[in-house]
Every structure is written in structure tokens, then in C-alpha cells.
Motif scaffolding. Structure first.
Motif, PDB file in Angstrom:
ATOM      1  N   SER A 182      68.917   3.854  41.046  1.00  0.00           N
ATOM      2  CA  SER A 182      69.339   3.193  42.284  1.00  0.00           C
ATOM      3  C   SER A 182      68.315   2.125  42.617  1.00  0.00           C
ATOM      4  O   SER A 182      67.173   2.168  42.149  1.00  0.00           O
ATOM      5  CB  SER A 182      69.459   4.192  43.435  1.00  0.00           C
ATOM      6  N   LYS A 241      65.268   3.637  44.363  1.00  0.00           N
ATOM      7  CA  LYS A 241      64.380   4.360  43.445  1.00  0.00           C
ATOM      8  C   LYS A 241      63.506   3.386  42.668  1.00  0.00           C
ATOM      9  O   LYS A 241      62.290   3.596  42.529  1.00  0.00           O
ATOM     10  CB  LYS A 241      65.212   5.203  42.493  1.00  0.00           C
ATOM     11  N   GLU A 299      75.969  -1.650  38.020  1.00  0.00           N
ATOM     12  CA  GLU A 299      75.344  -0.618  37.186  1.00  0.00           C
ATOM     13  C   GLU A 299      74.525  -1.239  36.060  1.00  0.00           C
ATOM     14  O   GLU A 299      73.407  -0.800  35.767  1.00  0.00           O
ATOM     15  CB  GLU A 299      76.427   0.297  36.596  1.00  0.00           C
ATOM     16  N   LEU A 307      71.326  -2.814  37.545  1.00  0.00           N
ATOM     17  CA  LEU A 307      70.303  -1.818  37.870  1.00  0.00           C
ATOM     18  C   LEU A 307      69.586  -1.326  36.611  1.00  0.00           C
ATOM     19  O   LEU A 307      68.358  -1.189  36.591  1.00  0.00           O
ATOM     20  CB  LEU A 307      70.942  -0.633  38.595  1.00  0.00           C
TER      21      LEU A 307
END
Length: 203
Positions: free
Chosen positions: A184, A187, A156, A159
Motif C-alpha cells: 500500500s 506502507k 497495483e 505500487l
């Protein structure tokens, strides 16, 4: 002689009176010595010691300074590449160990150094104070290296760091689209790839 006998009797009576007076005064009993019970020893032995919950400079990973989070993600990336690429291609312990150790050092406490070499658009605030070590994640303890939740936290953070870099510190035209909704990898790649396919490198 009669006087001497009378004097001796008087002395004897006086001596008896003194003895009676001395025997009549009873000394107060000494107070019994108080010995600590086993329970008191157990209480002393189990008295909790006050310790700080976290060392100075130690903050949760997701709340750490931006440069500390960037150093964590970049360092782990270098360490993983050091294990995969040289280990598979060259099979050399030297080529694996050197970048692995460098990556782990950067991930562990490289935030202040990285802050000094980052471009201005990726800087947030003042440099992090040393030691600037973040708690949590896969590097928090040896056991955390095998904890899936710790690696999920690292993912996390990685990203979010990637999105931050791709938006030039949340300052370019991709910022609104990037941070609308959950992040993500697909994305991020889609938004960046779309701009590159249009010939836009910086917007």
C-alpha cells in the motif's frame, strides 16, 4: 430391271435396320447440374477466419517485462502531472500537450528506451524486445480510460514498481518488510520515511 428392283429392296431393308438400331440406343441422361444451396452460401460467408489472439510482443501488463511496467507507471505519472500542473498553473495548451504526449508515448511503448537509461540496480534481465507493448490497464483501449478496474490494475502495478525502486530492485534492507503482506502507499511511505528519519539513505 428385276435385279435393280431387288437391289433397291435390299438397300431399303438395310437402311431400315440401321434406323431401328440407331433408335434403339438411348443416350444416357445428363447429370443435373448441382447448384449450391443458400445454406452453403451462408456457411461460406460465416466461415470464421483464424486470427492471432494477440499481436507479437503483446503481454499482460502484470506479466510484462520490468522495464515495460516501469515505463507504464512513469509515463502515466508524467501524463497526469502534465494535465494537472501546467493546466492549472499556466493554462497553456503547449505546456500541457508536449509532456502529455511524451508521457503517453513512454507509457505505451517506452520500455526498451527506459531499460537503456535505468541504473543497473533496477534492471531485470535482458532488454525487452520491441515493440514490447503491454495489454490491459487504462491504455488498452479508449473505453478502458473510463474503466475503474483498468485504473485499479494500473495502481497495483504502480505500487509494486514504487516498492521495487525503493528497495533498489529488491536488494536492500527494506525488501523483507516491504514485501511481507500486501503493498500500500502508506506502507511504502512509512518504511522509507522511517529509514530516512534514522539518517539511512542506502542500506
Amino acid at each position: 430391271a428385276a435385279m435393280d428392283a431387288a437391289a433397291l429392296r435390299a438397300l431399303a431393308k438395310e437402311r431400315e435396320a440401321r434406323q431401328q438400331a440407331g433408335s434403339g440406343s438411348v443416350a444416357a441422361p445428363a447429370a443435373p447440374a448441382v447448384r449450391p444451396s443458400k445454406a452453403s452460401f451462408a456457411t461460406l460467408g460465416s466461415a470464421p477466419t483464424t486470427r492471432s489472439s494477440a499481436p507479437s510482443g503483446l503481454v499482460p501488463l502484470k506479466s510484462a517485462h520490468r522495464s515495460v511496467r516501469l515505463a507504464r507507471s512513469l509515463g502515466l505519472g508524467v501524463a497526469l502531472l502534465a494535465v494537472l500542473v501546467p493546466g492549472l498553473l499556466f493554462r497553456s495548451a503547449t505546456w500541457t500537450a508536449l509532456p502529455l504526449l511524451a508521457g503517453l508515448a513512454l507509457a505505451r511503448s517506452g520500455g526498451p528506451w527506459l531499460h537503456g537509461v535505468l541504473p543497473a540496480m533496477l534492471l531485470e534481465g535482458a532488454p525487452p524486445a520491441a515493440p514490447a507493448v503491454a495489454s490491459g490497464g487504462a491504455l488498452s483501449s479508449p473505453r478502458a480510460l473510463l474503466d475503474g478496474r483498468a485504473w485499479a490494475e494500473e495502481w497495483e502495478v504502480a505500487l509494486e514498481n514504487l516498492a521495487f525502486v525503493c528497495t533498489y530492485g529488491k536488494k536492500n534492507c527494506l525488501t523483507n518488510q516491504m514485501y511481507s503482506g500486501p503493498l500500500s502507499l502508506g506502507k511504502i511511505c512509512s518504511l522509507v520515511g522511517g529509514k530516512l528519519s534514522e539518517g539511512v539513505v542506502r542500506c
